[in-house]
Design an enzyme around this catalytic site. Structure first.
Site, mmCIF file in Angstrom:
data_model
loop_
_atom_site.group_PDB
_atom_site.id
_atom_site.type_symbol
_atom_site.label_atom_id
_atom_site.label_comp_id
_atom_site.label_asym_id
_atom_site.label_seq_id
_atom_site.Cartn_x
_atom_site.Cartn_y
_atom_site.Cartn_z
ATOM 1 N N ASP A 6 23.192 -47.006 -127.220
ATOM 2 C CA ASP A 6 22.181 -46.504 -128.168
ATOM 3 C C ASP A 6 20.769 -47.026 -127.886
ATOM 4 O O ASP A 6 19.879 -46.884 -128.735
ATOM 5 C CB ASP A 6 22.593 -46.890 -129.603
ATOM 6 C CG ASP A 6 23.741 -46.030 -130.117
ATOM 7 O OD1 ASP A 6 23.524 -44.819 -130.300
ATOM 8 O OD2 ASP A 6 24.849 -46.559 -130.301
ATOM 9 N N ASP A 30 14.862 -49.396 -133.566
ATOM 10 C CA ASP A 30 15.694 -50.285 -134.375
ATOM 11 C C ASP A 30 15.605 -51.742 -133.950
ATOM 12 O O ASP A 30 16.106 -52.619 -134.659
ATOM 13 C CB ASP A 30 17.151 -49.785 -134.335
ATOM 14 C CG ASP A 30 17.256 -48.424 -134.994
ATOM 15 O OD1 ASP A 30 16.651 -48.257 -136.065
ATOM 16 O OD2 ASP A 30 17.894 -47.526 -134.417
ATOM 17 N N HIS A 48 19.731 -44.390 -141.955
ATOM 18 C CA HIS A 48 18.588 -45.274 -142.162
ATOM 19 C C HIS A 48 17.655 -44.712 -143.239
ATOM 20 O O HIS A 48 17.608 -43.497 -143.444
ATOM 21 C CB HIS A 48 17.762 -45.405 -140.873
ATOM 22 C CG HIS A 48 18.391 -46.244 -139.808
ATOM 23 N ND1 HIS A 48 18.538 -45.799 -138.509
ATOM 24 C CD2 HIS A 48 18.877 -47.501 -139.831
ATOM 25 C CE1 HIS A 48 19.099 -46.753 -137.782
ATOM 26 N NE2 HIS A 48 19.315 -47.805 -138.566
ATOM 27 N N CYS A 53 13.058 -42.902 -134.089
ATOM 28 C CA CYS A 53 13.934 -43.851 -133.371
ATOM 29 C C CYS A 53 13.534 -44.052 -131.922
ATOM 30 O O CYS A 53 13.852 -45.079 -131.328
ATOM 31 C CB CYS A 53 15.368 -43.357 -133.352
ATOM 32 S SG CYS A 53 15.795 -42.172 -134.564
HETATM 33 C C1 CIR Z 1 22.848 -45.541 -134.267
HETATM 34 O O1 CIR Z 1 23.780 -45.151 -134.977
HETATM 35 O O2 CIR Z 1 22.416 -46.677 -134.306
HETATM 36 C C2 CIR Z 1 22.233 -44.557 -133.286
HETATM 37 N N1 CIR Z 1 23.247 -43.644 -132.833
HETATM 38 C C3 CIR Z 1 21.096 -43.802 -133.907
HETATM 39 C C4 CIR Z 1 19.926 -44.671 -134.258
HETATM 40 C C5 CIR Z 1 18.809 -43.928 -134.869
HETATM 41 N N2 CIR Z 1 17.714 -44.805 -135.105
HETATM 42 C C6 CIR Z 1 16.781 -44.616 -136.047
HETATM 43 O O3 CIR Z 1 16.906 -43.702 -136.871
HETATM 44 N N3 CIR Z 1 15.806 -45.489 -136.124
#
Ligand code: CIR
Length: 265
Positions: free
Chosen positions: A66, A72, A169, A256
Protein backbone atom coordinates in the site's frame (compact mmCIF):
# COMPACT_ATOMS: atom_id res chain seq x y z
CA UNK A 1 -5.75 34.70 5.08
CA UNK A 2 -2.63 32.99 3.84
CA UNK A 3 -4.31 29.96 2.23
CA UNK A 4 -1.51 27.85 3.67
CA UNK A 5 -3.95 24.95 3.97
CA UNK A 6 -3.96 24.49 0.19
CA UNK A 7 -1.09 26.48 -1.32
CA UNK A 8 1.97 24.26 -1.50
CA UNK A 9 5.46 24.44 -2.94
CA UNK A 10 6.14 20.70 -2.59
CA UNK A 11 4.62 17.26 -2.84
CA UNK A 12 6.00 13.77 -2.29
CA UNK A 13 4.58 10.77 -4.15
CA UNK A 14 5.66 7.14 -4.47
CA UNK A 15 5.29 4.99 -7.58
CA UNK A 16 3.00 1.97 -7.16
CA UNK A 17 4.74 -1.36 -6.61
CA UNK A 18 3.97 -4.68 -8.32
CA UNK A 19 2.87 -5.91 -4.88
CA UNK A 20 -0.07 -3.49 -5.11
CA UNK A 21 -2.24 -6.50 -6.01
CA UNK A 22 -1.90 -7.49 -2.34
CA UNK A 23 -2.98 -4.05 -1.11
CA UNK A 24 -5.56 -3.77 1.66
CA UNK A 25 -9.22 -3.38 0.68
CA UNK A 26 -12.55 -3.50 2.47
CA UNK A 27 -14.26 -5.38 -0.34
CA UNK A 28 -12.50 -7.35 -3.05
CA UNK A 29 -13.62 -6.04 -6.44
CA UNK A 30 -10.74 -7.57 -8.38
CA UNK A 31 -6.99 -7.08 -8.70
CA UNK A 32 -5.80 -3.59 -9.65
CA UNK A 33 -3.81 -3.29 -12.86
CA UNK A 34 -0.32 -1.98 -12.14
CA UNK A 35 0.01 -0.63 -15.70
CA UNK A 36 -3.20 1.40 -15.52
CA UNK A 37 -2.51 2.57 -11.99
CA UNK A 38 0.96 3.73 -13.06
CA UNK A 39 -0.59 5.70 -15.92
CA UNK A 40 -3.10 7.36 -13.59
CA UNK A 41 -0.29 8.05 -11.14
CA UNK A 42 1.77 9.77 -13.82
CA UNK A 43 -1.25 11.90 -14.76
CA UNK A 44 -1.68 12.83 -11.10
CA UNK A 45 1.97 13.88 -10.73
CA UNK A 46 1.78 15.90 -13.96
CA UNK A 47 -1.25 17.82 -12.69
CA UNK A 48 0.47 18.59 -9.37
CA UNK A 49 3.53 19.83 -11.31
CA UNK A 50 1.37 21.94 -13.62
CA UNK A 51 0.64 24.21 -10.64
CA UNK A 52 4.34 25.04 -10.31
CA UNK A 53 5.04 22.75 -7.34
CA UNK A 54 8.15 20.64 -7.03
CA UNK A 55 7.11 16.97 -6.86
CA UNK A 56 9.41 14.24 -5.53
CA UNK A 57 8.60 10.83 -7.01
CA UNK A 58 9.96 8.10 -4.76
CA UNK A 59 10.74 4.63 -6.07
CA UNK A 60 8.24 1.83 -5.55
CA UNK A 61 8.57 -0.14 -2.31
CA UNK A 62 7.75 -3.77 -3.08
CA UNK A 63 7.80 -4.76 0.61
CA UNK A 64 4.79 -2.52 1.27
CA UNK A 65 1.85 -3.17 -1.08
CA UNK A 66 0.00 0.00 0.00
CA UNK A 67 3.03 2.29 -0.08
CA UNK A 68 1.71 4.30 -3.06
CA UNK A 69 -0.70 5.82 -0.51
CA UNK A 70 1.99 8.04 1.02
CA UNK A 71 -0.42 10.40 2.72
CA UNK A 72 -0.94 7.94 5.56
CA UNK A 73 2.72 8.08 6.62
CA UNK A 74 2.97 11.71 7.78
CA UNK A 75 1.27 14.98 8.58
CA UNK A 76 3.02 17.89 6.92
CA UNK A 77 2.56 21.36 8.38
CA UNK A 78 4.50 24.52 7.59
CA UNK A 79 6.48 24.33 10.85
CA UNK A 80 7.44 20.68 10.55
CA UNK A 81 6.37 17.15 9.69
CA UNK A 82 5.05 14.47 12.02
CA UNK A 83 5.69 10.86 11.05
CA UNK A 84 2.56 8.78 11.75
CA UNK A 85 2.09 5.32 13.30
CA UNK A 86 -0.29 3.59 10.86
CA UNK A 87 -2.93 1.43 12.49
CA UNK A 88 -2.76 -1.18 9.72
CA UNK A 89 0.00 -3.62 10.81
CA UNK A 90 1.13 -4.20 7.21
CA UNK A 91 1.67 -0.43 6.83
CA UNK A 92 3.49 0.39 10.06
CA UNK A 93 6.94 0.18 8.46
CA UNK A 94 6.01 2.59 5.66
CA UNK A 95 6.20 5.55 8.01
CA UNK A 96 9.87 4.97 8.85
CA UNK A 97 10.62 4.70 5.12
CA UNK A 98 9.22 8.20 4.63
CA UNK A 99 11.08 9.88 7.49
CA UNK A 100 14.44 10.46 5.70
CA UNK A 101 12.69 12.03 2.72
CA UNK A 102 10.92 14.48 5.00
CA UNK A 103 14.18 15.27 6.83
CA UNK A 104 15.74 16.18 3.49
CA UNK A 105 13.11 18.88 2.96
CA UNK A 106 12.17 19.99 6.46
CA UNK A 107 14.10 21.49 9.37
CA UNK A 108 11.89 19.76 11.91
CA UNK A 109 10.59 16.20 11.74
CA UNK A 110 9.00 14.55 14.78
CA UNK A 111 7.32 11.16 15.21
CA UNK A 112 4.35 9.56 16.89
CA UNK A 113 6.08 6.80 18.86
CA UNK A 114 3.79 5.45 21.61
CA UNK A 115 3.30 1.69 21.27
CA UNK A 116 -0.45 2.16 21.85
CA UNK A 117 -0.73 5.21 19.58
CA UNK A 118 -2.09 4.73 16.08
CA UNK A 119 -2.79 7.43 13.53
CA UNK A 120 -2.86 7.63 9.73
CA UNK A 121 -2.68 10.78 7.62
CA UNK A 122 -5.90 9.89 5.81
CA UNK A 123 -7.76 10.66 9.03
CA UNK A 124 -6.40 14.22 9.19
CA UNK A 125 -7.92 17.26 7.49
CA UNK A 126 -5.93 20.46 7.95
CA UNK A 127 -7.94 23.62 7.41
CA UNK A 128 -6.84 27.23 7.75
CA UNK A 129 -7.69 27.31 11.45
CA UNK A 130 -7.50 23.77 12.82
CA UNK A 131 -6.40 20.18 12.38
CA UNK A 132 -9.39 17.83 12.41
CA UNK A 133 -8.58 14.21 13.20
CA UNK A 134 -11.15 11.45 12.84
CA UNK A 135 -11.05 8.44 15.11
CA UNK A 136 -11.33 5.37 12.92
CA UNK A 137 -10.31 1.74 12.71
CA UNK A 138 -6.78 3.09 11.95
CA UNK A 139 -6.57 6.11 14.26
CA UNK A 140 -7.16 6.00 18.02
CA UNK A 141 -7.50 8.52 20.81
CA UNK A 142 -3.94 7.88 22.01
CA UNK A 143 -2.57 8.64 18.55
CA UNK A 144 -4.59 11.85 18.37
CA UNK A 145 -3.46 12.91 21.85
CA UNK A 146 0.17 12.35 20.90
CA UNK A 147 -0.25 14.35 17.71
CA UNK A 148 -1.83 17.16 19.70
CA UNK A 149 1.20 17.22 22.02
CA UNK A 150 3.53 17.51 19.02
CA UNK A 151 1.75 20.22 17.03
CA UNK A 152 0.32 22.45 19.78
CA UNK A 153 3.75 24.04 20.32
CA UNK A 154 3.73 24.89 16.60
CA UNK A 155 0.49 26.84 17.12
CA UNK A 156 -1.96 24.28 15.72
CA UNK A 157 -5.31 23.41 17.25
CA UNK A 158 -6.25 19.71 17.05
CA UNK A 159 -9.94 18.77 17.15
CA UNK A 160 -10.89 15.11 17.58
CA UNK A 161 -13.88 14.08 15.48
CA UNK A 162 -15.00 10.69 14.21
CA UNK A 163 -15.01 8.80 10.97
CA UNK A 164 -18.39 7.21 10.11
CA UNK A 165 -18.54 3.45 10.75
CA UNK A 166 -17.50 1.44 7.71
CA UNK A 167 -15.60 4.39 6.20
CA UNK A 168 -11.83 3.82 5.97
CA UNK A 169 -10.54 7.29 6.78
CA UNK A 170 -12.02 10.66 7.78
CA UNK A 171 -10.87 12.10 4.45
CA UNK A 172 -12.41 9.22 2.52
CA UNK A 173 -15.53 11.33 3.02
CA UNK A 174 -14.31 14.94 2.79
CA UNK A 175 -11.78 17.38 1.34
CA UNK A 176 -10.82 21.00 1.79
CA UNK A 177 -11.78 23.24 -1.15
CA UNK A 178 -10.63 26.63 0.18
CA UNK A 179 -10.27 28.63 3.40
CA UNK A 180 -13.89 28.17 4.34
CA UNK A 181 -15.30 25.40 2.17
CA UNK A 182 -15.36 21.62 2.60
CA UNK A 183 -16.53 19.02 0.09
CA UNK A 184 -18.24 16.32 2.17
CA UNK A 185 -20.56 13.40 1.91
CA UNK A 186 -23.92 14.11 3.48
CA UNK A 187 -23.36 11.21 5.94
CA UNK A 188 -20.18 12.77 7.36
CA UNK A 189 -21.58 16.31 7.40
CA UNK A 190 -24.55 14.98 9.39
CA UNK A 191 -22.17 14.36 12.31
CA UNK A 192 -21.96 18.15 12.73
CA UNK A 193 -18.17 18.21 12.52
CA UNK A 194 -18.12 21.01 9.92
CA UNK A 195 -20.19 23.56 11.80
CA UNK A 196 -18.92 27.03 10.87
CA UNK A 197 -17.64 25.93 7.45
CA UNK A 198 -19.43 26.25 4.12
CA UNK A 199 -20.10 22.66 3.02
CA UNK A 200 -20.73 21.38 -0.49
CA UNK A 201 -22.17 17.87 -0.56
CA UNK A 202 -21.17 15.21 -3.03
CA UNK A 203 -24.10 14.30 -5.29
CA UNK A 204 -26.18 11.32 -4.13
CA UNK A 205 -24.47 8.13 -5.28
CA UNK A 206 -21.16 9.97 -5.85
CA UNK A 207 -19.80 9.67 -2.30
CA UNK A 208 -16.62 8.10 -3.68
CA UNK A 209 -15.45 11.47 -5.04
CA UNK A 210 -15.40 13.15 -1.62
CA UNK A 211 -11.73 12.25 -1.46
CA UNK A 212 -10.50 15.04 -3.72
CA UNK A 213 -7.77 17.63 -3.06
CA UNK A 214 -7.31 21.34 -3.44
CA UNK A 215 -3.73 21.85 -4.61
CA UNK A 216 -2.81 25.44 -5.39
CA UNK A 217 -5.24 26.73 -8.04
CA UNK A 218 -6.66 23.30 -8.88
CA UNK A 219 -9.10 20.80 -7.43
CA UNK A 220 -8.09 17.25 -8.35
CA UNK A 221 -10.96 14.81 -8.30
CA UNK A 222 -11.38 11.22 -9.41
CA UNK A 223 -12.88 10.91 -12.90
CA UNK A 224 -16.42 9.65 -13.31
CA UNK A 225 -18.44 11.84 -10.94
CA UNK A 226 -20.01 14.31 -13.36
CA UNK A 227 -22.73 15.72 -11.14
CA UNK A 228 -20.38 16.66 -8.31
CA UNK A 229 -17.82 17.94 -10.83
CA UNK A 230 -20.42 20.23 -12.37
CA UNK A 231 -21.37 21.60 -8.95
CA UNK A 232 -17.71 22.40 -8.24
CA UNK A 233 -17.14 23.98 -11.64
CA UNK A 234 -20.27 26.09 -11.20
CA UNK A 235 -18.99 27.17 -7.79
CA UNK A 236 -15.89 28.52 -9.52
CA UNK A 237 -13.28 25.81 -8.85
CA UNK A 238 -10.76 24.81 -11.53
CA UNK A 239 -11.31 21.05 -11.58
CA UNK A 240 -8.99 18.41 -13.05
CA UNK A 241 -10.27 14.84 -13.24
CA UNK A 242 -7.80 11.98 -12.82
CA UNK A 243 -8.47 8.31 -13.50
CA UNK A 244 -8.76 6.48 -10.17
CA UNK A 245 -10.31 3.12 -11.09
CA UNK A 246 -7.35 1.08 -9.83
CA UNK A 247 -6.70 2.94 -6.55
CA UNK A 248 -10.45 2.83 -5.88
CA UNK A 249 -10.22 -0.98 -5.77
CA UNK A 250 -7.97 -0.46 -2.72
CA UNK A 251 -10.12 2.27 -1.14
CA UNK A 252 -7.70 4.99 -2.28
CA UNK A 253 -8.45 8.38 -3.80
CA UNK A 254 -6.79 11.71 -4.57
CA UNK A 255 -5.51 12.69 -1.14
CA UNK A 256 -3.80 9.36 -0.38
CA UNK A 257 -1.38 9.67 -3.29
CA UNK A 258 0.65 12.62 -2.02
CA UNK A 259 2.06 14.51 0.92
CA UNK A 260 1.56 18.20 0.18
CA UNK A 261 3.45 20.94 1.99
CA UNK A 262 5.41 24.17 2.11
CA UNK A 263 8.26 23.83 4.58
CA UNK A 264 8.84 27.12 6.32
CA UNK A 265 12.50 26.38 7.08
C1 CIR B 1 -5.34 1.03 3.00
O1 CIR B 1 -6.32 0.33 3.28
O2 CIR B 1 -4.57 1.46 3.84
C2 CIR B 1 -5.08 1.35 1.54
N1 CIR B 1 -5.52 0.25 0.72
C3 CIR B 1 -5.77 2.62 1.12
C4 CIR B 1 -5.24 3.84 1.81
C5 CIR B 1 -5.93 5.08 1.41
N2 CIR B 1 -5.32 6.20 2.05
C6 CIR B 1 -5.95 7.35 2.30
O3 CIR B 1 -7.17 7.46 2.10
N3 CIR B 1 -5.26 8.31 2.87
Amino acid sequence: MSARSYRFTHAITRRPAGSIVQGLRAVDTGAPSLALMSQHHADYVAVLRSTGASVVELDALEAYPDSVFVEDTALCLPEGAVVMRPGAPSRLGEAGEMAPHLRALYGEVTMVTGSGSFIEGGDILTTETEVLVGRSARTNTAGIAELRGLVTPWGHKVREVFTPPGVLHFKTDCSLLDEETILSTARLDASGCFEGYRVIHTAAGEEACANSIRFNDLVLMPAGFARTRDVLVKAGYAVREIGNSECAKLDGGMSCLSLRFTPSS
